[in-house]
Design an enzyme around this catalytic site. Structure first.
Site, PDB file in Angstrom:
ATOM      1  N   CYS A 149       0.829  -1.214   0.000  1.00  0.00           N
ATOM      2  CA  CYS A 149       0.000   0.000   0.000  1.00  0.00           C
ATOM      3  C   CYS A 149       0.863   1.264   0.000  1.00  0.00           C
ATOM      4  CB  CYS A 149      -0.965  -0.026   1.176  1.00  0.00           C
ATOM      5  SG  CYS A 149      -0.238  -0.594   2.727  1.00  0.00           S
TER       6      CYS A 149
HETATM    7  N1  LIG Z   1      -4.548  -4.501   5.104  1.00  0.00           N
HETATM    8  C1  LIG Z   1      -4.026  -3.728   4.150  1.00  0.00           C
HETATM    9  O1  LIG Z   1      -4.316  -2.533   4.052  1.00  0.00           O
HETATM   10  C2  LIG Z   1      -3.049  -4.328   3.141  1.00  0.00           C
HETATM   11  C3  LIG Z   1      -2.623  -3.517   2.088  1.00  0.00           C
HETATM   12  C4  LIG Z   1      -1.737  -4.053   1.149  1.00  0.00           C
HETATM   13  C5  LIG Z   1      -1.301  -5.348   1.282  1.00  0.00           C
HETATM   14  N2  LIG Z   1      -1.722  -6.115   2.325  1.00  0.00           N
HETATM   15  C6  LIG Z   1      -1.226  -7.494   2.431  1.00  0.00           C
HETATM   16  O2  LIG Z   1      -2.317  -8.361   2.092  1.00  0.00           O
HETATM   17  C7  LIG Z   1      -2.193  -9.570   2.859  1.00  0.00           C
HETATM   18  C8  LIG Z   1      -3.479  -9.779   3.635  1.00  0.00           C
HETATM   19  O3  LIG Z   1      -3.651  -8.686   4.521  1.00  0.00           O
HETATM   20  P1  LIG Z   1      -4.920  -8.512   5.447  1.00  0.00           P
HETATM   21  O4  LIG Z   1      -4.797  -7.168   6.050  1.00  0.00           O
HETATM   22  O5  LIG Z   1      -6.152  -8.880   4.705  1.00  0.00           O
HETATM   23  O6  LIG Z   1      -4.607  -9.644   6.550  1.00  0.00           O
HETATM   24  P2  LIG Z   1      -5.585 -10.286   7.655  1.00  0.00           P
HETATM   25  O7  LIG Z   1      -6.754  -9.379   7.854  1.00  0.00           O
HETATM   26  O8  LIG Z   1      -4.730 -10.643   8.807  1.00  0.00           O
HETATM   27  O9  LIG Z   1      -6.109 -11.631   6.958  1.00  0.00           O
HETATM   28  C9  LIG Z   1      -5.269 -12.709   6.653  1.00  0.00           C
HETATM   29  C10 LIG Z   1      -6.101 -13.836   6.035  1.00  0.00           C
HETATM   30  O10 LIG Z   1      -5.228 -14.910   5.670  1.00  0.00           O
HETATM   31  C11 LIG Z   1      -5.723 -16.150   6.230  1.00  0.00           C
HETATM   32  N3  LIG Z   1      -4.515 -16.928   6.588  1.00  0.00           N
HETATM   33  C12 LIG Z   1      -3.595 -16.632   7.531  1.00  0.00           C
HETATM   34  N4  LIG Z   1      -2.588 -17.535   7.524  1.00  0.00           N
HETATM   35  C13 LIG Z   1      -2.888 -18.417   6.529  1.00  0.00           C
HETATM   36  C14 LIG Z   1      -2.239 -19.581   6.030  1.00  0.00           C
HETATM   37  N5  LIG Z   1      -1.075 -20.003   6.535  1.00  0.00           N
HETATM   38  N6  LIG Z   1      -2.819 -20.240   5.013  1.00  0.00           N
HETATM   39  C15 LIG Z   1      -4.001 -19.843   4.471  1.00  0.00           C
HETATM   40  N7  LIG Z   1      -4.662 -18.731   4.917  1.00  0.00           N
HETATM   41  C16 LIG Z   1      -4.112 -18.024   5.915  1.00  0.00           C
HETATM   42  C17 LIG Z   1      -6.589 -15.738   7.417  1.00  0.00           C
HETATM   43  O11 LIG Z   1      -7.682 -16.611   7.615  1.00  0.00           O
HETATM   44  P3  LIG Z   1      -7.589 -17.983   8.442  1.00  0.00           P
HETATM   45  O12 LIG Z   1      -6.617 -17.737   9.553  1.00  0.00           O
HETATM   46  O13 LIG Z   1      -8.977 -18.271   8.890  1.00  0.00           O
HETATM   47  O14 LIG Z   1      -7.121 -18.992   7.433  1.00  0.00           O
HETATM   48  C18 LIG Z   1      -7.158 -14.399   6.924  1.00  0.00           C
HETATM   49  O15 LIG Z   1      -8.331 -14.607   6.150  1.00  0.00           O
HETATM   50  C19 LIG Z   1      -0.975  -9.394   3.771  1.00  0.00           C
HETATM   51  O16 LIG Z   1       0.117 -10.036   3.165  1.00  0.00           O
HETATM   52  C20 LIG Z   1      -0.775  -7.893   3.805  1.00  0.00           C
HETATM   53  O17 LIG Z   1       0.571  -7.528   4.030  1.00  0.00           O
HETATM   54  C21 LIG Z   1      -2.599  -5.635   3.253  1.00  0.00           C
END
Ligand SMILES: NC(=O)c1ccc[n+]([C@@H]2O[C@H](COP(=O)([O-])OP(=O)(O)OC[C@H]3O[C@@H](n4cnc5c(N)ncnc54)[C@H](OP(=O)(O)O)[C@@H]3O)[C@@H](O)[C@H]2O)c1
Length: 345
Positions: A149
Site C-alpha cells: 500500500c
Molecule cells: N490490510 C491492508 O491494508 C493491506 C494492504 C496491502 C497489502 N496487504 C497485504 O495483504 C495480505 C493480507 O492482509 P490482510 O490485512 O487482509 O490480513 P488479515 O486481515 O490478517 O487476513 C489474513 C487472512 O489470511 C488467512 N490466513 C492466515 N494464515 C494463513 C495460512 N497459513 N494459510 C491460508 N490462509 C491463511 C486468514 O484466515 P484464516 O486464519 O482463517 O485462514 C485471513 O483470512 C498481507 O500479506 C498484507 O501484508 C494488506
C-alpha cells in the site's frame, strides 16, 4: 465468467475483494478459504455481503482452487509461494496481495521477510502489479506480485519526477500515514481500540519492508541511484493512507511545468487524479474507491517539491489494485467493477 478463488477470505483485504467481486460483471466466486471458519457462510461473518455472496468459507485443502481461472492470495507472506507451483501447473493465474512475488532479489526478500523463498525460479515470471507503470507486462502475466500500500503511493507520487530527471533521486523523503486496517484483522495489543484510537505513532522508522520494494521499483524509472527515507505512521482511522513526499528539485523548472509533468503522466489513468496545484487531498475523498489523488506544493517557491498522495489502503492500496490487475490479465476493460464513487462523509 472468470472463476475466482480467494485464499484468506476472512481478513480485511479478503472481505474487500469479496465486496468488489460480488458485483463484478465477469467474476464468479468459486471458493473462498479460511482455516478457522471452514463451513461458515461468508454472509454470517460479514452481513454486508448478505444477498450478494452465497458461498461458505472452506478449509484451504478442501477448496478446489485448481479449478479456478484466477486465485487471489489475501494472506500473510509465504502462503502464495507454497501453492504457486501447483496452481500454475494447473493453468491457474495467481495474484498475491502479500510480498512473495514483489521482490526479484531473493536475498532481499529473505532478509526482510525472514523466510526462505520456496520457488525462486517462478520470480522471473512474476510481474509487479502496478498498472500505471507496468500495464503491458500485467496483461500477459501469470503471476502478479500486487504492490504494497505505501509503495503504491510513493511510486505514483514520484514516478513523473524521476522519469523527467528533475529531482535528486538520492535524497527522497516519504512521510506516510496509514489507517489501522493496514495491519489486518488480528488480535494484537496495538490494534485495540484503547491503544490505536486517540493516539498517533511512527513505526518501522529504522527500516520497513516497503522500503526495498519501493527502491527496487523506483530504480527502474531512472539511471540514478535511489536514496529513500521512508517513515510510516499509524493514525486513528479505519481506512485511508496519506503520504507526504519531499523531493529536492535539481532543474530550473516552474510550477506550471511541474504540474504538467503529473497531468501528462496520468491524463489517461482512470484511477489517478492530479488535483490543482496547491490542493490538500483528504483520505476520505478516496474512501471505498480505487482512486488515488495527488497534489503538488512548493513552499516559498523553494527547491523542495512536496507531493501529497492519498488512497484507500484496502482498495487502490490492495484489493482494488488486484482486481485492476485481474481485469488486465483477462482482457477486460481495466475499470470493470471498480468505478465506485468514494463514500462521504
Ligand atoms: N490490510 C491492508 O491494508 C493491506 C494492504 C496491502 C497489502 N496487504 C497485504 O495483504 C495480505 C493480507 O492482509 P490482510 O490485512 O487482509 O490480513 P488479515 O486481515 O490478517 O487476513 C489474513 C487472512 O489470511 C488467512 N490466513 C492466515 N494464515 C494463513 C495460512 N497459513 N494459510 C491460508 N490462509 C491463511 C486468514 O484466515 P484464516 O486464519 O482463517 O485462514 C485471513 O483470512 C498481507 O500479506 C498484507 O501484508 C494488506
Amino acid at each position: 465468467m472468470i472463476k475466482v478463488g480467494i485464499v484468506g477470505g476472512t481478513g480485511y483485504t479478503g472481505v474487500e475483494l469479496l465486496r468488489l467481486l460480488a458485483t463484478h460483471p465477469h467474476a464468479q466466486l468459486q471458493a473462498v478459504t479460511s482455516r478457522k471458519e471452514d463451513g461458515m457462510p461468508i454472509a454470517d461473518m460479514y452481513p454486508s455481503l448478505r444477498g450478494r455472496v452465497a458461498l461458505a468459507f472452506s478449509a484451504p485443502e478442501k477448496a478446489r482452487l485448481t479449478e479456478c481461472d484466477v486465485v487471489f492470495f489475501a494472506t500473510p507472506h509465504g502462503v502464495a509461494m507454497a501453492q504457486a507451483p501447483e496452481l500454475l501447473e494447473a493453468g491457474v493465474k495467481l495474484i498475491d496481495l502479500a510480498a512473495d512475488f514483489r521482490l526479484q532479489d531473493t536475498a532481499v526478500f529473505e532478509k526482510w521477510y525472514k523466510l526462505q523463498h520456496s520457488c525462486p525460479e517462478l520470480l522471473k515470471q512474476a510481474v509487479y502489479g502496478l498498472p500505471e507503470l507496468n500495464r503491458s507486462a500485467i496483461k500477459n502475466a501469470r503471476i502478479i506480485g500486487n504492490p504494497g500500500c505505501y509503495p503504491t503511493t510513493m511510486q505514483l507520487g514520484l514516478a513523473p519526477l524521476l522519469k523527467a530527471d528533475v529531482v535528486d533521486a538520492s535524497h527522497l523523503i516519504a512521510d506516510c500515514k496509514s489507517g489501522v486496517s493496514g495491519g489486518g484483522r488480528k488480535t494484537e495489543i496495538g490494534m485495540l481500540f484503547s491503544e490505536a484510537s486517540d493516539n498517533f505513532k511512527a513505526y518501522g522508522v529504522s527500516g520497513h519492508r516497503h522500503s526495498p520494494e519501493t527502491v527496487e521499483q523506483l530504480g527502474k524509472l531512472t539511471d540514478k541511484k535511489i536514496g529513500l527515507l521512508f517513515t510510516p505512521h499509524l493514525v486513528p482511522m479505519i481506512r485511508g493512507m496519506h503520504s507526504t513526499i519531499y523531493a529536492r528539485l535539481t532543474k530550473d523548472i516552474d510550477n506550471a511545468a511541474l504540474q504538467a509533468l503529473f497531468e501528462d503522466a496520468y491524463k489517461d489513468e482512470p484511477f489517478v487524479d492530479v488535483m490543482p496545484f496547491g490542493s490538500h487531498p483528504e483520505t476520505r475523498s478516496t474512501r471505498g474507491s480505487n482512486m488515488l489523488r495527488i497534489a503538488l506544493h512548493r513552499p516559498d517557491n523553494g527547491d523542495t517539491l512536496v507531493v501529497l498522495v492519498v488512497q484507500d489502503n484496502l482498495v487502490k492500496g490492495s484489493a482494488g489494485q488486484a482486481v485492476q490487475c485481474m481485469n488486465l490479465m483477462f482482457g477486460l476493460e481495466e475499470t470493470t467493477g471498480l468505478l465506485h464513487v468514494p463514500v462521504m462523509p
